[in-house]
Enzyme design. Structure first.
Site, mmCIF file in Angstrom:
data_model
loop_
_atom_site.group_PDB
_atom_site.id
_atom_site.type_symbol
_atom_site.label_atom_id
_atom_site.label_comp_id
_atom_site.label_asym_id
_atom_site.label_seq_id
_atom_site.Cartn_x
_atom_site.Cartn_y
_atom_site.Cartn_z
ATOM 1 N N GLN A 1 -24.901 -42.380 23.711
ATOM 2 C CA GLN A 1 -25.781 -41.374 23.103
ATOM 3 C C GLN A 1 -25.986 -41.647 21.613
ATOM 4 O O GLN A 1 -25.033 -41.558 20.838
ATOM 5 C CB GLN A 1 -25.143 -39.991 23.280
ATOM 6 C CG GLN A 1 -25.962 -38.854 22.723
ATOM 7 C CD GLN A 1 -25.156 -37.566 22.639
ATOM 8 O OE1 GLN A 1 -24.152 -37.501 21.933
ATOM 9 N NE2 GLN A 1 -25.575 -36.554 23.356
ATOM 10 N N GLY A 2 -27.198 -41.959 21.227
ATOM 11 C CA GLY A 2 -27.508 -42.242 19.815
ATOM 12 C C GLY A 2 -28.198 -41.078 19.143
ATOM 13 O O GLY A 2 -29.406 -41.115 18.919
ATOM 14 N N TYR A 3 -27.430 -40.018 18.859
ATOM 15 C CA TYR A 3 -27.988 -38.852 18.165
ATOM 16 C C TYR A 3 -27.521 -38.820 16.705
ATOM 17 O O TYR A 3 -28.314 -38.863 15.787
ATOM 18 C CB TYR A 3 -27.543 -37.545 18.847
ATOM 19 C CG TYR A 3 -28.178 -37.215 20.180
ATOM 20 C CD1 TYR A 3 -29.083 -38.077 20.799
ATOM 21 C CD2 TYR A 3 -27.862 -36.028 20.841
ATOM 22 C CE1 TYR A 3 -29.644 -37.760 22.030
ATOM 23 C CE2 TYR A 3 -28.431 -35.697 22.072
ATOM 24 C CZ TYR A 3 -29.321 -36.566 22.660
ATOM 25 O OH TYR A 3 -29.871 -36.244 23.870
ATOM 26 N N SER A 4 -26.175 -38.747 16.503
ATOM 27 C CA SER A 4 -25.645 -38.512 15.145
ATOM 28 C C SER A 4 -25.898 -39.694 14.213
ATOM 29 O O SER A 4 -25.927 -40.845 14.641
ATOM 30 C CB SER A 4 -24.132 -38.279 15.199
ATOM 31 O OG SER A 4 -23.830 -37.249 16.090
ATOM 32 N N GLU B 1 -17.271 -24.345 13.753
ATOM 33 C CA GLU B 1 -18.002 -23.533 12.762
ATOM 34 C C GLU B 1 -19.428 -23.271 13.255
ATOM 35 O O GLU B 1 -19.945 -22.159 13.133
ATOM 36 C CB GLU B 1 -18.047 -24.242 11.394
ATOM 37 C CG GLU B 1 -16.712 -24.299 10.667
ATOM 38 C CD GLU B 1 -15.790 -25.401 11.190
ATOM 39 O OE1 GLU B 1 -16.224 -26.219 12.030
ATOM 40 O OE2 GLU B 1 -14.620 -25.432 10.766
ATOM 41 N N SER C 1 -19.520 -28.398 16.383
ATOM 42 C CA SER C 1 -18.227 -28.022 15.789
ATOM 43 C C SER C 1 -17.955 -26.518 15.972
ATOM 44 O O SER C 1 -18.866 -25.731 16.244
ATOM 45 C CB SER C 1 -18.221 -28.355 14.286
ATOM 46 O OG SER C 1 -19.014 -27.414 13.592
ATOM 47 N N GLU D 1 -22.507 -28.711 28.932
ATOM 48 C CA GLU D 1 -21.501 -29.505 28.250
ATOM 49 C C GLU D 1 -20.408 -28.584 27.715
ATOM 50 O O GLU D 1 -19.225 -28.871 27.822
ATOM 51 C CB GLU D 1 -22.186 -30.254 27.106
ATOM 52 C CG GLU D 1 -21.422 -31.446 26.628
ATOM 53 C CD GLU D 1 -22.186 -32.195 25.547
ATOM 54 O OE1 GLU D 1 -22.371 -31.631 24.456
ATOM 55 O OE2 GLU D 1 -22.605 -33.326 25.813
HETATM 56 C C1 LIG Z 1 -14.761 -38.094 19.226
HETATM 57 C C2 LIG Z 1 -16.208 -37.953 18.863
HETATM 58 C C3 LIG Z 1 -17.175 -38.538 19.669
HETATM 59 C C4 LIG Z 1 -18.532 -38.447 19.334
HETATM 60 N N1 LIG Z 1 -19.471 -39.068 20.123
HETATM 61 C C5 LIG Z 1 -20.787 -39.034 19.767
HETATM 62 C C6 LIG Z 1 -21.765 -39.755 20.520
HETATM 63 O O1 LIG Z 1 -21.467 -40.405 21.521
HETATM 64 N N2 LIG Z 1 -23.045 -39.722 20.090
HETATM 65 C C7 LIG Z 1 -23.438 -39.023 18.989
HETATM 66 O O2 LIG Z 1 -24.628 -39.014 18.694
HETATM 67 N N3 LIG Z 1 -22.521 -38.327 18.255
HETATM 68 C C8 LIG Z 1 -21.209 -38.334 18.596
HETATM 69 N N4 LIG Z 1 -20.267 -37.655 17.834
HETATM 70 C C9 LIG Z 1 -20.693 -37.010 16.597
HETATM 71 C C10 LIG Z 1 -20.660 -35.495 16.629
HETATM 72 O O3 LIG Z 1 -21.738 -34.995 17.360
HETATM 73 C C11 LIG Z 1 -20.686 -35.042 15.158
HETATM 74 O O4 LIG Z 1 -19.466 -35.458 14.583
HETATM 75 C C12 LIG Z 1 -20.832 -33.547 15.034
HETATM 76 O O5 LIG Z 1 -22.128 -33.158 15.396
HETATM 77 C C13 LIG Z 1 -20.544 -33.075 13.573
HETATM 78 O O6 LIG Z 1 -21.317 -33.772 12.666
HETATM 79 P P1 LIG Z 1 -20.676 -34.515 11.396
HETATM 80 O O7 LIG Z 1 -19.535 -35.338 11.863
HETATM 81 O O8 LIG Z 1 -21.792 -35.210 10.683
HETATM 82 O O9 LIG Z 1 -20.085 -33.367 10.491
HETATM 83 P P2 LIG Z 1 -20.915 -32.397 9.523
HETATM 84 O O10 LIG Z 1 -22.090 -31.859 10.242
HETATM 85 O O11 LIG Z 1 -21.139 -33.099 8.231
HETATM 86 O O12 LIG Z 1 -19.864 -31.230 9.319
HETATM 87 C C14 LIG Z 1 -18.753 -31.328 8.420
HETATM 88 C C15 LIG Z 1 -18.037 -29.990 8.402
HETATM 89 O O13 LIG Z 1 -18.927 -28.970 7.913
HETATM 90 C C16 LIG Z 1 -19.064 -27.920 8.860
HETATM 91 N N5 LIG Z 1 -20.443 -27.411 8.872
HETATM 92 C C17 LIG Z 1 -21.588 -28.165 8.932
HETATM 93 N N6 LIG Z 1 -22.677 -27.366 8.935
HETATM 94 C C18 LIG Z 1 -22.220 -26.076 8.873
HETATM 95 C C19 LIG Z 1 -22.853 -24.795 8.858
HETATM 96 N N7 LIG Z 1 -24.174 -24.674 8.911
HETATM 97 N N8 LIG Z 1 -22.054 -23.683 8.811
HETATM 98 C C20 LIG Z 1 -20.698 -23.800 8.776
HETATM 99 N N9 LIG Z 1 -20.058 -24.980 8.774
HETATM 100 C C21 LIG Z 1 -20.794 -26.114 8.825
HETATM 101 C C22 LIG Z 1 -18.733 -28.553 10.203
HETATM 102 O O14 LIG Z 1 -18.289 -27.604 11.142
HETATM 103 C C23 LIG Z 1 -17.625 -29.529 9.815
HETATM 104 O O15 LIG Z 1 -16.395 -28.852 9.722
HETATM 105 C C24 LIG Z 1 -18.913 -37.732 18.163
HETATM 106 C C25 LIG Z 1 -17.932 -37.133 17.357
HETATM 107 C C26 LIG Z 1 -16.600 -37.236 17.690
HETATM 108 C C27 LIG Z 1 -15.576 -36.601 16.795
#
Ligand SMILES: Cc1cc2nc3c(=O)[nH]c(=O)nc-3n(C[C@H](O)[C@H](O)[C@H](O)COP(=O)(O)OP(=O)(O)OC[C@H]3O[C@@H](n4cnc5c(N)ncnc54)[C@H](O)[C@@H]3O)c2cc1C
Length: 384
Positions: free
Chosen positions: A125-128, A369, A367, A243
């Site tokens: 999955q290429g989203y993040s 939050e 997450s 999910e």
């Molecule tokens: C083990 C693992 C597997 C993953 N696999 C995939 C994958 O296969 N494909 C893919 O596309 N992604 C994947 N991800 C990515 C995952 O979807 C992101 O890590 C997640 O969406 C959070 O984004 P971020 O890491 O950029 O953190 P950020 O969005 O930068 O968040 C950082 C912190 O700020 C908090 N925060 C952010 N916005 C808000 C808000 N509006 N209000 C309150 N708090 C906030 C968050 O809760 C977090 O604590 C994976 C992540 C993990 C850990």
């Protein structure tokens, strides 16, 4: 088309069949593994399920799936968890397959679905992106039209099992006009296309389970676009609720607490009122979780859609799992920092792996939050 209508079986008969099959065919050495299984370990099991016609329990029978209804699907998942069957790289089955069925052209369905079932195509999955996670709509990877092609530039990160995959489904920006959600499109990309580089990332447990994927002038044909141009947000959002139900299952924390209890008994900790107090609180947390999960499962079985309140489940499940693994590290004392399976007077337990693996549970799949924001807005009706 699968010849068998599993939904016509009684729940008990279906459960017995699935249970017997898992017990007979699933490799013993892969039961309850605490990390993401690699494709090299899972491909024989994939083939076994494929030959049985069971690789895609959620797909309709006309596409080669089992066509399970919601009630049978819950039984399927319960049996997977009961026998400790590891998750193969199944994003093709759980995520992109249903998307292609719903939004793909007949040509895309014919090209991608059979090879996804057989395991010839493995998907990630290429989203993040480095600056687009919770706020996914900020993504910057761009797909620019060029004749019959798009040219893709940018990077995706945390892409689970990209290094074991043949294909990636990608959200890319195709317009900078209007709302940012309205300029995103959904593409199916072969990872062998020139210009793609995959770099594994090592996690805290020392395993390489996710990657960063780089796109450098990658030319993809127009027929890899799924749904309309700039409609990728709607395509991607189609599957998120279920999910959250899967992630919210109580089985994983229950398993961790049972191991903790066995080790604690051997250490004589049940004579310590302080420990008993904390253990009981966790056990009650899991009772709450199990009854909350049961409520949502019943809702799915009745054919009702899951609503925003399912976010509660993920918050509670992941929080409880983390609290249990923290107590486990604490009671293991100096052995709590030793990696691998340890022997506690005849009880084997891996302390650190569940501790590490529970950490990202409050991050992936939205997450905690963000789930709280959803609850505040939709359930408590607080201003968004
Ligand atoms: C083990 C693992 C597997 C993953 N696999 C995939 C994958 O296969 N494909 C893919 O596309 N992604 C994947 N991800 C990515 C995952 O979807 C992101 O890590 C997640 O969406 C959070 O984004 P971020 O890491 O950029 O953190 P950020 O969005 O930068 O968040 C950082 C912190 O700020 C908090 N925060 C952010 N916005 C808000 C808000 N509006 N209000 C309150 N708090 C906030 C968050 O809760 C977090 O604590 C994976 C992540 C993990 C850990």
């Amino acid at each position: 088309m699968s010849p068998i209508d599993y939904n016509a079986l009684s729940d008990d008969a279906f459960r017995a069949q699935v249970r017997a099959f898992f017990e007979q065919h699933y490799p013993q050495e892969l039961r309850y593994i605490l990390r993401r299984a690699r494709w090299s370990e899972m491909k024989d099991w994939w083939r076994t399920l494929y030959e049985q016609g069971w690789i895609a329990p959620n797909w309709p029978r006309e596409h080669g799936g089992m066509g399970l209804d919601a009630a049978k699907m819950v039984i399927w998942l319960e049996e997977i968890e009961r026998w400790g069957v590891a998750r193969p790289p199944d994003q093709g089955i759980t995520q992109v397959g249903p998307i292609i069925m719903k939004y793909g052209t007949p040509e895309q369905q014919a090209q991608y679905l059979p090879k996804t079932l057989s395991g010839e195509y493995i998907w990630c999955q290429g989203y993040s992106e480095p600056n687009a996670g919770s706020d996914l709509a900020s993504l910057q990877t761009a797909a620019v039209p060029d004749g019959d092609h798009f040219v893709v530039n940018g990077t995706k990160i945390w892409t689970t099992m990209a290094h074991d995959s043949t294909h990636i489904y990608v959200l890319a920006r195709t317009s900078r006009e209007g709302k940012k959600q309205e300029g995103i499109s959904f593409f199916l990309v072969d990872l062998k296309t020139p210009g793609i580089t995959i770099q594994p990332i090592r996690n805290i447990a020392g395993h390489e389970e996710f990657c960063q994927v780089f796109f450098d002038n990658v030319r993809i044909h127009r027929d890899t676009l799924v749904g309309a141009l700039n409609a990728g947000w709607t395509v991607a959002k189609a599957l998120l609720g279920h999910e959250r139900l899967n992630i919210g299952s109580p089985r994983r924390p229950q398993y961790a607490l049972r191991r903790l209890e066995m080790v604690a008994r051997n250490k004589g900790l049940f004579d310590d009122p302080g420990f008993v107090d904390r253990f009981t609180a966790l056990k009650l947390d899991l009772e709450d979780l199990a009854s909350l999960y049961g409520r949502f499962v019943e809702q799915v079985k009745r054919g009702e859609p899951l609503r925003e309140d399912v976010s509660m489940l993920k918050i509670w499940a992941m929080g409880a799992w983390q609290r249990i693994t923290e107590l486990f590290v604490e009671i293991a004392a100096e052995e709590g920092v030793v990696p691998g399976v340890l022997d506690f007077d005849g009880v084997e337990a891996d302390i650190l792996s569940p501790f590490y693996y529970s950490r990202p549970g409050t991050i992936y799949g939205g997450s905690s939050e963000i789930q709280r924001n959803i609850l505040a807005k939709y359930v408590l009706k607080l201003p968004g």
